[in-house]
Design a protein around this motif. Structure first.
Motif, PDB file in Angstrom:
ATOM      1  N   PRO A   1       0.754  -1.235  -0.019  1.00 47.31           N
ATOM      2  CA  PRO A   1      -0.133   0.203  -0.002  1.00 47.31           C
ATOM      3  C   PRO A   1       0.872   1.339   0.163  1.00 47.31           C
ATOM      4  CG  PRO A   1      -0.243  -1.093   2.221  1.00 47.31           C
ATOM      5  CD  PRO A   1       0.772  -2.100   1.081  1.00 47.31           C
ATOM      6  N   GLU A   2       1.921   1.370  -0.705  1.00 48.39           N
ATOM      7  CA  GLU A   2       2.475   2.617  -1.071  1.00 48.39           C
ATOM      8  C   GLU A   2       2.336   3.073  -2.636  1.00 48.39           C
ATOM      9  OE1 GLU A   2       6.882   2.091  -1.069  1.00 48.39           O
ATOM     10  OE2 GLU A   2       6.795   0.187  -2.549  1.00 48.39           O
ATOM     11  N   LYS A   3       1.540   2.029  -3.257  1.00 47.89           N
ATOM     12  CA  LYS A   3       1.584   2.223  -4.756  1.00 47.89           C
ATOM     13  C   LYS A   3       0.204   2.769  -4.880  1.00 47.89           C
ATOM     14  CE  LYS A   3       5.384   0.456  -5.978  1.00 47.89           C
ATOM     15  NZ  LYS A   3       5.649  -0.862  -6.553  1.00 47.89           N
ATOM     16  N   LEU A   4      -0.555   3.553  -6.011  1.00 49.93           N
ATOM     17  CA  LEU A   4      -1.761   4.324  -6.047  1.00 49.93           C
ATOM     18  C   LEU A   4      -2.884   3.465  -5.565  1.00 49.93           C
ATOM     19  CD1 LEU A   4      -2.951   6.876  -6.975  1.00 49.93           C
ATOM     20  CD2 LEU A   4      -3.238   5.982  -9.241  1.00 49.93           C
ATOM     21  N   ILE A   5      -3.212   2.377  -5.994  1.00 45.37           N
ATOM     22  CA  ILE A   5      -4.582   1.801  -6.012  1.00 45.37           C
ATOM     23  C   ILE A   5      -4.617   1.223  -4.470  1.00 45.37           C
ATOM     24  CG2 ILE A   5      -6.075  -0.227  -6.590  1.00 45.37           C
ATOM     25  CD1 ILE A   5      -5.215   0.624  -9.395  1.00 45.37           C
TER      26      ILE A   5
END
Ligand code: NAD
Length: 362
Positions: free
Chosen positions: A217-221
């Motif tokens: 959960p560091e990436k966009l979605i």
């Protein structure tokens, strides 16, 4: 799930049984795409997997929980830059293919600290190629012919596209703009050179943005899903009009399997979802699904969208022309963005414990 650390690595006796049946070595198989690949592979085939992963912040053995007790999966904690470990793993397991996912993969982290990216993506890939070349030379002529080194790469190596310009084909010039994409471009060039100079049978896939289960959960979605559920701001870079192509991760895995099985040696295959979207539209889609599946009494999740200063050097648009992989190998994505994003949001709603573990660092 057998876990071995590189330093203490002793080959597990069970894997010797499988040698005649063949096996594959996966690097980075505890990360987002790698773990999806290992799970899919073992669901579809009896061919064992040796999974070499350093377990950086991005690697997570919990992704592979469902393989506990499955002797077809051997996990080895170790670094692709460790030549002695690579030599020992290759000599012992004698894989018929290597699928190379291991990398530092987050553009923002590459801006703040590019050193690790050069170390793993460039130097690590070089070390892996050299170990593979030495191992490949020990194979019989037949084995040498069928062996494959599959390099997993990104569309970001091609740089930024103007609005309306044709999508990236495999012959598009390399114009990487971030330390991450430059390091991946360098690794692509090494893989290409090891084929042309030494004859190593390589294939490369350059894929667009993936999304799906086990995405850190560091990436966009996943960041949008996790922040929305926590009532936190949804940070969107600049105007949010940066365009990306999005592919459901399991479709990427099936594309890799197709290229590994039937791709032409020395070729690259662009892999994408025919699904160009602006980041802000992706965020609106995620919010709309959350509004439906986990209604917030405080109001629609879109209220949390917050525009923040843009990322330095942020590429404006990527788009993948995936006609070659379809024409030559018959591969197309199975999911539409609508079906894939619904599955993804539902997965995060169903796996709050996984998210909590990742966020706590445990
Ligand atoms: P990730 O960051 O989720 O996982 C990377 C994995 O590699 C982690 O498990 C990490 O522990 C491991 N690793 C890192 N350094 C290592 C080292 N030195 N030795 C051994 N293991 C190491 O990345 P991801 O999103 O799953 O991406 C996998 C590959 O696919 C990368 O090569 C990336 O460039 C490529 N790719 C990713 C995307 C995407 O949208 N995520 C798109 C196209 C291509």
């Amino acid at each position: 799930l057998g876990v071995f650390t590189g330093f203490f690595y002793k080959p597990p006796p069970t894997t010797r049984l499988f040698r005649d049946a063949g096996m594959i070595l996966v690097t980075g198989g505890a990360g987002f795409i790698g773990s999806n690949f290992v799970l899919d592979w073992l669901a579809a085939s009896h061919e064992p997997v040796v999974n070499l992963d350093a377990l950086t912040y991005a690697g997570n053995l919990r992704n592979l929980d469902s393989l506990q007790g499955d002797a077809r999966h051997v996990f080895v904690r170790g670094n692709i830059g460790d030549r002695a470990l690579l030599d020992s793993l290759l000599a012992q397991h004698r894989p018929r293919a290597i699928v190379h996912f291991a990398a530092e993969s987050h553009v923002d982290r590459s801006i703040h600290g590019p050193g690790e990216f050069m170390q793993t993506n460039v130097q690590g890939t070089f070390t892996l190629l050299e170990a593979t070349r030495a191992y490949w030379a020990t194979l019989t002529p037949d084995e040498r012919g069928t062996f494959r080194f599959h390099h997993v790469s990104t569309d970001e190596v091609y740089g930024s596209l103007a609005a309306g310009a044709p999508a990236f084909t495999e012959t598009h010039p390399y114009e990487p703009n971030s330390p991450y994409s430059a390091s991946k471009a360098a690794s692509d060039h090494l893989v290409r050179a090891w084929h042309h100079t030494y004859g190593l049978p390589v294939v490369t896939t350059n894929c667009s943005n993936n999304y799906g289960p086990y995405h850190f959960p560091e990436k966009l979605i996943p960041l949008m899903i996790v922040n929305a559920l926590a009532g936190k701001p949804l940070p969107v870079y600049g105007d949010g009009r940066q365009i990306r192509d999005w592919l459901y991760v399991k479709d990427h895995c099936s594309g890799i399997r197709a290229v590994l099985a039937r791709g032409r040696v020395g070729e690259t295959y662009n892999t994408g979802g025919w699904n160009e979207q602006a980041n802000i539209d992706i965020v609106h889609s995620v919010c709309a699904l959350l509004d439906e599946l986990r209604t917030d009494p405080a109001g629609p999740y879109g209220r949390l969208i917050t525009h923040v200063a843009d990322r330095p050097g942020h590429d404006r648009r990527y788009a993948i022309d995936a006609r070659k992989i379809e024409r030559e190998l018959g591969w197309r994505p199975a999911e539409t963005f609508q079906s894939g994003i619904r599955k993804t949001v539902q997965w995060y709603l169903d796996h709050a414990d996984w998210v909590a573990d990742v966020q706590s660092g445990s």
